[in-house]
Design a protein around this motif. Structure first.
Motif, PDB file in Angstrom:
ATOM      1  N   CYS A  67       0.819  -1.223   0.000  1.00 39.57           N
ATOM      2  CA  CYS A  67       0.000   0.000   0.000  1.00 39.57           C
ATOM      3  C   CYS A  67       0.846   1.263   0.000  1.00 39.57           C
ATOM      4  O   CYS A  67       0.355   2.341  -0.320  1.00 39.57           O
ATOM      5  CB  CYS A  67      -0.920   0.010   1.212  1.00 39.57           C
ATOM      6  SG  CYS A  67      -2.161  -1.272   1.159  1.00 39.57           S
ATOM      7  N   THR A 115      -6.736  -9.289  -1.261  1.00 46.48           N
ATOM      8  CA  THR A 115      -7.628  -8.222  -1.707  1.00 46.48           C
ATOM      9  C   THR A 115      -6.971  -6.858  -1.547  1.00 46.48           C
ATOM     10  O   THR A 115      -7.039  -6.010  -2.447  1.00 46.48           O
ATOM     11  CB  THR A 115      -8.947  -8.267  -0.920  1.00 46.48           C
ATOM     12  OG1 THR A 115      -9.505  -9.568  -1.034  1.00 46.48           O
ATOM     13  CG2 THR A 115      -9.925  -7.242  -1.414  1.00 46.48           C
ATOM     14  N   LEU A 118      -4.344  -6.435  -4.162  1.00 44.03           N
ATOM     15  CA  LEU A 118      -4.960  -6.242  -5.469  1.00 44.03           C
ATOM     16  C   LEU A 118      -5.441  -4.816  -5.640  1.00 44.03           C
ATOM     17  O   LEU A 118      -5.227  -4.191  -6.691  1.00 44.03           O
ATOM     18  CB  LEU A 118      -6.118  -7.218  -5.647  1.00 44.03           C
ATOM     19  CG  LEU A 118      -6.888  -7.129  -6.969  1.00 44.03           C
ATOM     20  CD1 LEU A 118      -5.989  -7.582  -8.116  1.00 44.03           C
ATOM     21  CD2 LEU A 118      -8.136  -7.974  -6.911  1.00 44.03           C
ATOM     22  N   VAL A 119      -6.080  -4.275  -4.623  1.00 37.93           N
ATOM     23  CA  VAL A 119      -6.535  -2.895  -4.673  1.00 37.93           C
ATOM     24  C   VAL A 119      -5.354  -1.940  -4.780  1.00 37.93           C
ATOM     25  O   VAL A 119      -5.387  -0.967  -5.557  1.00 37.93           O
ATOM     26  CB  VAL A 119      -7.422  -2.567  -3.447  1.00 37.93           C
ATOM     27  CG1 VAL A 119      -7.716  -1.087  -3.341  1.00 37.93           C
ATOM     28  CG2 VAL A 119      -8.712  -3.364  -3.511  1.00 37.93           C
ATOM     29  N   GLY A 121      -2.488  -2.644  -6.134  1.00 38.38           N
ATOM     30  CA  GLY A 121      -1.986  -2.788  -7.489  1.00 38.38           C
ATOM     31  C   GLY A 121      -2.840  -2.051  -8.509  1.00 38.38           C
ATOM     32  O   GLY A 121      -2.325  -1.488  -9.475  1.00 38.38           O
ATOM     33  N   LEU A 122      -4.158  -2.055  -8.312  1.00 36.92           N
ATOM     34  CA  LEU A 122      -5.036  -1.332  -9.237  1.00 36.92           C
ATOM     35  C   LEU A 122      -4.805   0.171  -9.165  1.00 36.92           C
ATOM     36  O   LEU A 122      -4.843   0.864 -10.181  1.00 36.92           O
ATOM     37  CB  LEU A 122      -6.501  -1.668  -8.930  1.00 36.92           C
ATOM     38  CG  LEU A 122      -6.947  -3.072  -9.308  1.00 36.92           C
ATOM     39  CD1 LEU A 122      -8.374  -3.320  -8.833  1.00 36.92           C
ATOM     40  CD2 LEU A 122      -6.850  -3.285 -10.804  1.00 36.92           C
ATOM     41  N   PHE A 123      -4.579   0.681  -7.963  1.00 37.09           N
ATOM     42  CA  PHE A 123      -4.309   2.121  -7.853  1.00 37.09           C
ATOM     43  C   PHE A 123      -2.924   2.468  -8.392  1.00 37.09           C
ATOM     44  O   PHE A 123      -2.712   3.585  -8.850  1.00 37.09           O
ATOM     45  CB  PHE A 123      -4.422   2.575  -6.390  1.00 37.09           C
ATOM     46  CG  PHE A 123      -5.842   2.790  -5.966  1.00 37.09           C
ATOM     47  CD1 PHE A 123      -6.632   3.756  -6.544  1.00 37.09           C
ATOM     48  CD2 PHE A 123      -6.406   1.997  -4.967  1.00 37.09           C
ATOM     49  CE1 PHE A 123      -7.939   3.949  -6.166  1.00 37.09           C
ATOM     50  CE2 PHE A 123      -7.724   2.174  -4.574  1.00 37.09           C
ATOM     51  CZ  PHE A 123      -8.492   3.159  -5.175  1.00 37.09           C
ATOM     52  N   THR A 124      -2.003   1.530  -8.368  1.00 39.15           N
ATOM     53  CA  THR A 124      -0.668   1.772  -8.913  1.00 39.15           C
ATOM     54  C   THR A 124      -0.734   1.874 -10.438  1.00 39.15           C
ATOM     55  O   THR A 124      -0.030   2.679 -11.049  1.00 39.15           O
ATOM     56  CB  THR A 124       0.292   0.630  -8.508  1.00 39.15           C
ATOM     57  OG1 THR A 124       0.325   0.567  -7.092  1.00 39.15           O
ATOM     58  CG2 THR A 124       1.688   0.864  -9.035  1.00 39.15           C
ATOM     59  N   LEU A 125      -1.569   1.068 -11.060  1.00 40.75           N
ATOM     60  CA  LEU A 125      -1.688   1.076 -12.510  1.00 40.75           C
ATOM     61  C   LEU A 125      -2.377   2.308 -13.044  1.00 40.75           C
ATOM     62  O   LEU A 125      -2.243   2.630 -14.211  1.00 40.75           O
ATOM     63  CB  LEU A 125      -2.434  -0.187 -12.974  1.00 40.75           C
ATOM     64  CG  LEU A 125      -1.694  -1.498 -12.796  1.00 40.75           C
ATOM     65  CD1 LEU A 125      -2.588  -2.661 -13.188  1.00 40.75           C
ATOM     66  CD2 LEU A 125      -0.430  -1.502 -13.622  1.00 40.75           C
ATOM     67  N   ARG A 126      -3.111   3.006 -12.248  1.00 39.85           N
ATOM     68  CA  ARG A 126      -3.820   4.218 -12.698  1.00 39.85           C
ATOM     69  C   ARG A 126      -2.905   5.288 -13.098  1.00 39.85           C
ATOM     70  O   ARG A 126      -1.999   5.738 -13.116  1.00 39.85           O
ATOM     71  CB  ARG A 126      -4.689   4.741 -11.584  1.00 39.85           C
ATOM     72  CG  ARG A 126      -6.083   4.275 -11.745  1.00 39.85           C
ATOM     73  CD  ARG A 126      -6.945   5.042 -10.804  1.00 39.85           C
ATOM     74  NE  ARG A 126      -8.237   4.384 -10.780  1.00 39.85           N
ATOM     75  CZ  ARG A 126      -9.236   4.797 -10.115  1.00 39.85           C
ATOM     76  NH1 ARG A 126      -9.140   5.851  -9.364  1.00 39.85           N
ATOM     77  NH2 ARG A 126     -10.358   4.166 -10.147  1.00 39.85           N
TER      78      ARG A 126
END
Length: 126
Positions: A67, A115, A118-119, A121-126
């Motif tokens: 995080c 979870t 994963l969340v 990682g999703l914010f990192t890809l943004r």
């Protein structure tokens, strides 16, 4: 005389605080048989439980590190999933060995760690 007997009967009755407990003998015997079959904790269950503790701690720690936006964030996400998947497998083995209470707790923490990473990682890809 009739009044004396009725008074004695009232004194002998159970008070509300001390009620008799009805025990289902069939259920009690079934529980006793299961406990005797399971016995004390075996070495394999003990080692697997300790391994699960370690894997859960590593997965949760890696999830918290994932995080934090740093240069090793992607690696911590990968490590979180690695530790969590292995922890889930060990949790399933514990579940099969009838250590269901601890297995459910370990698998829940592993799922929460997965979870969270994963969340992150999703914010990192943004």
């Amino acid at each position: 005389m009739g009044s004396q007997q009725s008074r004695k009967g009232q004194d002998r009755g159970l008070s509300e605080d001390s009620r008799a407990r009805v025990v289902n003998l069939k259920t009690w015997k079934a529980r006793k048989r299961i406990r005797s079959m399971r016995g004390s904790i075996s070495w394999t269950r003990y080692v697997l439980r300790q391994l699960s503790y370690i894997l859960v701690i590593l997965a949760a720690g890696s999830a918290l590190l994932s995080c934090i936006p740093q240069k090793f964030q992607a690696e911590s996400i990968i490590w979180t999933w690695f530790f969590a998947v292995i922890g889930m497998v060990v949790g399933l083995v514990l579940h099969a060995l009838h250590d269901r209470k601890w297995a459910a707790r370990f698998m829940l923490v592993c799922l929460a760690s997965m979870t969270l990473s994963l969340v992150a990682g999703l914010f990192t890809l943004r």
